[in-house]
Design a protein around this motif. Structure first.
Motif, PDB file in Angstrom:
ATOM      1  N   GLY A 270      20.690  -5.900  -7.622  1.00  0.00           N
ATOM      2  CA  GLY A 270      19.836  -5.900  -8.801  1.00  0.00           C
ATOM      3  C   GLY A 270      20.189  -4.895  -9.874  1.00  0.00           C
ATOM      4  N   GLN A 271      21.289  -4.181  -9.722  1.00  0.00           N
ATOM      5  CA  GLN A 271      21.728  -3.267 -10.771  1.00  0.00           C
ATOM      6  C   GLN A 271      23.030  -3.805 -11.339  1.00  0.00           C
ATOM      7  OE1 GLN A 271      21.772   0.436  -8.483  1.00  0.00           O
ATOM      8  NE2 GLN A 271      20.058   1.166  -9.710  1.00  0.00           N
ATOM      9  N   THR A 272      23.000  -4.214 -12.613  1.00  0.00           N
ATOM     10  CA  THR A 272      24.193  -4.772 -13.242  1.00  0.00           C
ATOM     11  C   THR A 272      24.211  -4.413 -14.727  1.00  0.00           C
ATOM     12  OG1 THR A 272      25.445  -6.804 -13.658  1.00  0.00           O
ATOM     13  CG2 THR A 272      23.051  -7.031 -13.563  1.00  0.00           C
ATOM     14  N   TRP A 273      25.373  -3.998 -15.194  1.00  0.00           N
ATOM     15  CA  TRP A 273      25.528  -3.682 -16.613  1.00  0.00           C
ATOM     16  C   TRP A 273      26.984  -3.794 -17.023  1.00  0.00           C
ATOM     17  CZ3 TRP A 273      22.672  -0.382 -13.434  1.00  0.00           C
ATOM     18  CH2 TRP A 273      23.365   0.674 -12.836  1.00  0.00           C
ATOM     19  N   TRP A 274      27.172  -4.209 -18.294  1.00  0.00           N
ATOM     20  CA  TRP A 274      28.497  -4.182 -18.879  1.00  0.00           C
ATOM     21  C   TRP A 274      28.831  -2.729 -19.162  1.00  0.00           C
ATOM     22  CZ3 TRP A 274      32.338  -7.423 -18.907  1.00  0.00           C
ATOM     23  CH2 TRP A 274      32.072  -8.773 -18.683  1.00  0.00           C
ATOM     24  N   SER A 275      30.010  -2.321 -18.751  1.00  0.00           N
ATOM     25  CA  SER A 275      30.409  -0.917 -18.795  1.00  0.00           C
ATOM     26  C   SER A 275      31.698  -0.771 -19.584  1.00  0.00           C
ATOM     27  CB  SER A 275      30.626  -0.420 -17.362  1.00  0.00           C
ATOM     28  OG  SER A 275      29.494  -0.715 -16.557  1.00  0.00           O
ATOM     29  N   SER A 276      31.643   0.003 -20.649  1.00  0.00           N
ATOM     30  CA  SER A 276      32.820   0.260 -21.459  1.00  0.00           C
ATOM     31  C   SER A 276      33.275   1.693 -21.191  1.00  0.00           C
ATOM     32  CB  SER A 276      32.495   0.043 -22.938  1.00  0.00           C
ATOM     33  OG  SER A 276      33.679   0.000 -23.693  1.00  0.00           O
ATOM     34  N   VAL A 277      34.541   1.844 -20.807  1.00  0.00           N
ATOM     35  CA  VAL A 277      35.078   3.136 -20.367  1.00  0.00           C
ATOM     36  C   VAL A 277      35.977   3.722 -21.455  1.00  0.00           C
ATOM     37  CG1 VAL A 277      36.415   4.310 -18.565  1.00  0.00           C
ATOM     38  CG2 VAL A 277      34.942   2.366 -17.965  1.00  0.00           C
ATOM     39  N   TYR A 278      35.793   5.014 -21.690  1.00  0.00           N
ATOM     40  CA  TYR A 278      36.504   5.749 -22.743  1.00  0.00           C
ATOM     41  C   TYR A 278      37.047   7.061 -22.184  1.00  0.00           C
ATOM     42  CZ  TYR A 278      33.978   2.745 -26.008  1.00  0.00           C
ATOM     43  OH  TYR A 278      33.494   1.671 -26.692  1.00  0.00           O
ATOM     44  N   GLU A 279      37.913   7.685 -22.967  1.00  0.00           N
ATOM     45  CA  GLU A 279      38.321   9.057 -22.684  1.00  0.00           C
ATOM     46  C   GLU A 279      38.249   9.849 -23.982  1.00  0.00           C
ATOM     47  OE1 GLU A 279      42.323   9.202 -21.182  1.00  0.00           O
ATOM     48  OE2 GLU A 279      43.157   8.297 -22.985  1.00  0.00           O
ATOM     49  N   VAL A 280      37.998  11.160 -23.832  1.00  0.00           N
ATOM     50  CA  VAL A 280      37.937  12.031 -25.000  1.00  0.00           C
ATOM     51  C   VAL A 280      38.428  13.426 -24.612  1.00  0.00           C
ATOM     52  CG1 VAL A 280      35.558  12.883 -24.689  1.00  0.00           C
ATOM     53  CG2 VAL A 280      36.506  12.659 -27.003  1.00  0.00           C
ATOM     54  N   ARG A 281      39.071  14.075 -25.553  1.00  0.00           N
ATOM     55  CA  ARG A 281      39.500  15.462 -25.383  1.00  0.00           C
ATOM     56  C   ARG A 281      38.395  16.346 -25.934  1.00  0.00           C
ATOM     57  NH1 ARG A 281      43.992  18.275 -23.367  1.00  0.00           N
ATOM     58  NH2 ARG A 281      44.707  16.151 -23.306  1.00  0.00           N
ATOM     59  N   CYS A 282      37.915  17.280 -25.117  1.00  0.00           N
ATOM     60  CA  CYS A 282      36.880  18.213 -25.561  1.00  0.00           C
ATOM     61  C   CYS A 282      37.427  19.626 -25.472  1.00  0.00           C
ATOM     62  CB  CYS A 282      35.613  18.070 -24.707  1.00  0.00           C
ATOM     63  SG  CYS A 282      34.306  19.208 -25.240  1.00  0.00           S
ATOM     64  N   GLU A 283      37.811  20.155 -26.614  1.00  0.00           N
ATOM     65  CA  GLU A 283      38.334  21.519 -26.659  1.00  0.00           C
ATOM     66  C   GLU A 283      37.284  22.485 -27.192  1.00  0.00           C
ATOM     67  OE1 GLU A 283      42.168  21.483 -28.577  1.00  0.00           O
ATOM     68  OE2 GLU A 283      42.915  19.958 -27.198  1.00  0.00           O
ATOM     69  N   LEU A 284      36.058  22.008 -27.342  1.00  0.00           N
ATOM     70  CA  LEU A 284      34.944  22.823 -27.809  1.00  0.00           C
ATOM     71  C   LEU A 284      34.227  23.446 -26.614  1.00  0.00           C
ATOM     72  CD1 LEU A 284      33.576  20.088 -30.220  1.00  0.00           C
ATOM     73  CD2 LEU A 284      34.797  22.154 -30.914  1.00  0.00           C
ATOM     74  N   PRO A 285      33.579  24.605 -26.789  1.00  0.00           N
ATOM     75  CA  PRO A 285      32.763  25.140 -25.700  1.00  0.00           C
ATOM     76  C   PRO A 285      31.577  24.204 -25.453  1.00  0.00           C
ATOM     77  CG  PRO A 285      32.834  26.660 -27.585  1.00  0.00           C
ATOM     78  CD  PRO A 285      33.596  25.440 -27.965  1.00  0.00           C
ATOM     79  N   VAL A 286      31.379  23.818 -24.187  1.00  0.00           N
ATOM     80  CA  VAL A 286      30.301  22.871 -23.875  1.00  0.00           C
ATOM     81  C   VAL A 286      29.009  23.613 -23.548  1.00  0.00           C
ATOM     82  CG1 VAL A 286      31.894  21.082 -23.091  1.00  0.00           C
ATOM     83  CG2 VAL A 286      30.940  22.676 -21.428  1.00  0.00           C
ATOM     84  N   ASP A 287      27.901  22.947 -23.819  1.00  0.00           N
ATOM     85  CA  ASP A 287      26.565  23.457 -23.528  1.00  0.00           C
ATOM     86  C   ASP A 287      25.703  22.256 -23.128  1.00  0.00           C
ATOM     87  OD1 ASP A 287      24.334  25.098 -23.324  1.00  0.00           O
ATOM     88  OD2 ASP A 287      23.906  25.031 -25.474  1.00  0.00           O
ATOM     89  N   PRO A 288      25.943  21.723 -21.906  1.00  0.00           N
ATOM     90  CA  PRO A 288      25.283  20.475 -21.508  1.00  0.00           C
ATOM     91  C   PRO A 288      23.763  20.558 -21.528  1.00  0.00           C
ATOM     92  CG  PRO A 288      27.067  21.013 -20.013  1.00  0.00           C
ATOM     93  CD  PRO A 288      26.851  22.214 -20.895  1.00  0.00           C
ATOM     94  N   GLN A 289      23.150  19.386 -21.776  1.00  0.00           N
ATOM     95  CA  GLN A 289      21.699  19.283 -21.798  1.00  0.00           C
ATOM     96  C   GLN A 289      21.140  19.607 -20.408  1.00  0.00           C
ATOM     97  OE1 GLN A 289      21.451  15.097 -22.894  1.00  0.00           O
ATOM     98  NE2 GLN A 289      20.415  15.693 -24.771  1.00  0.00           N
ATOM     99  N   VAL A 290      20.204  20.541 -20.360  1.00  0.00           N
ATOM    100  CA  VAL A 290      19.615  20.905 -19.067  1.00  0.00           C
ATOM    101  C   VAL A 290      18.776  19.761 -18.494  1.00  0.00           C
ATOM    102  CG1 VAL A 290      19.658  23.389 -19.512  1.00  0.00           C
ATOM    103  CG2 VAL A 290      17.655  22.051 -20.180  1.00  0.00           C
ATOM    104  N   GLU A 291      18.320  18.842 -19.338  1.00  0.00           N
ATOM    105  CA  GLU A 291      17.547  17.688 -18.850  1.00  0.00           C
ATOM    106  C   GLU A 291      18.448  16.660 -18.166  1.00  0.00           C
ATOM    107  OE1 GLU A 291      16.052  19.669 -22.346  1.00  0.00           O
ATOM    108  OE2 GLU A 291      17.764  18.302 -22.273  1.00  0.00           O
TER     109      GLU A 291
END
Length: 174
Positions: free
Chosen positions: A110-131
């Motif tokens: 019962g779990q189905t979704w179209w999934s589009s896969v990407y790549e990205v270069r992140c050279e910035l300092p990350v600050d992920p969402q705590v949520e």
């Protein structure tokens, strides 16, 4: 707005929009929708890996080697990929993620979704969402491979990762 109230496009087996519903209803009824997966790598080519928070609607507390999420109603995959990558990494000014491939994820339960896969270069300092992110690090691919057996990973991310590794001639942005 609560995440469960976000409106998503409902799509058919050919990824054509056939309706719209709130995310909570989409998940509860197992309606096919759209999602993006973005593999973020740092300047050294290491992969951003994180553990999802226990409050996530889908796959709480599991590890993931992609950032991403659902595509909103009327949103393109490309716009969703950039939005989700910047939101989850906690950055702005990322280059546009590069599209790699698309597949239909279906766990048979019962779990189905179209999934589009990407790549990205992140050279910035990350600050992920705590949520969204309980723990994170940039890990060498060899370390990610070692942890495939001993960490509990999101199942759709594992499928995307295996497909990505299987791309003939694929070379990560190193």
């Amino acid at each position: 707005m609560n995440a469960a109230d976000e409106i998503l496009d409902i799509v058919d087996e050919n990824d054509q929009v056939i309706g719209q519903s709130p995310r909570g209803e989409v998940y509860a009824l197992g309606l096919r929708h759209r999602a993006v997966f973005i593999q973020a790598r740092d300047a050294e080519g290491r992969i951003f890996v994180h553990r999802r928070t226990p409050t996530k609607l889908v796959f709480p507390s599991l590890y993931d080697m992609f950032v991403g999420g659902v595509v909103g109603a009327g949103e393109t995959y490309e716009d969703a990929a950039l939005r989700e990558a910047e939101e989850e990494l906690g950055v702005s000014g990322l280059p546009r993620p590069v599209p790699l491939f698309k597949f239909l994820y279906d766990n048979g339960a019962g779990q189905t979704w179209w999934s589009s896969v990407y790549e990205v270069r992140c050279e910035l300092p990350v600050d992920p969402q705590v949520e969204e992110v309980a723990w994170y690090d940039f890990l060498p691919e060899e370390e990610v491979e070692r942890h495939l057996a001993d960490w509990t990973w999101v199942p759709d991310g594992l499928v995307a990762y295996e497909r990505l590794k299987g791309l003939k001639g694929y070379r990560a942005q190193a």
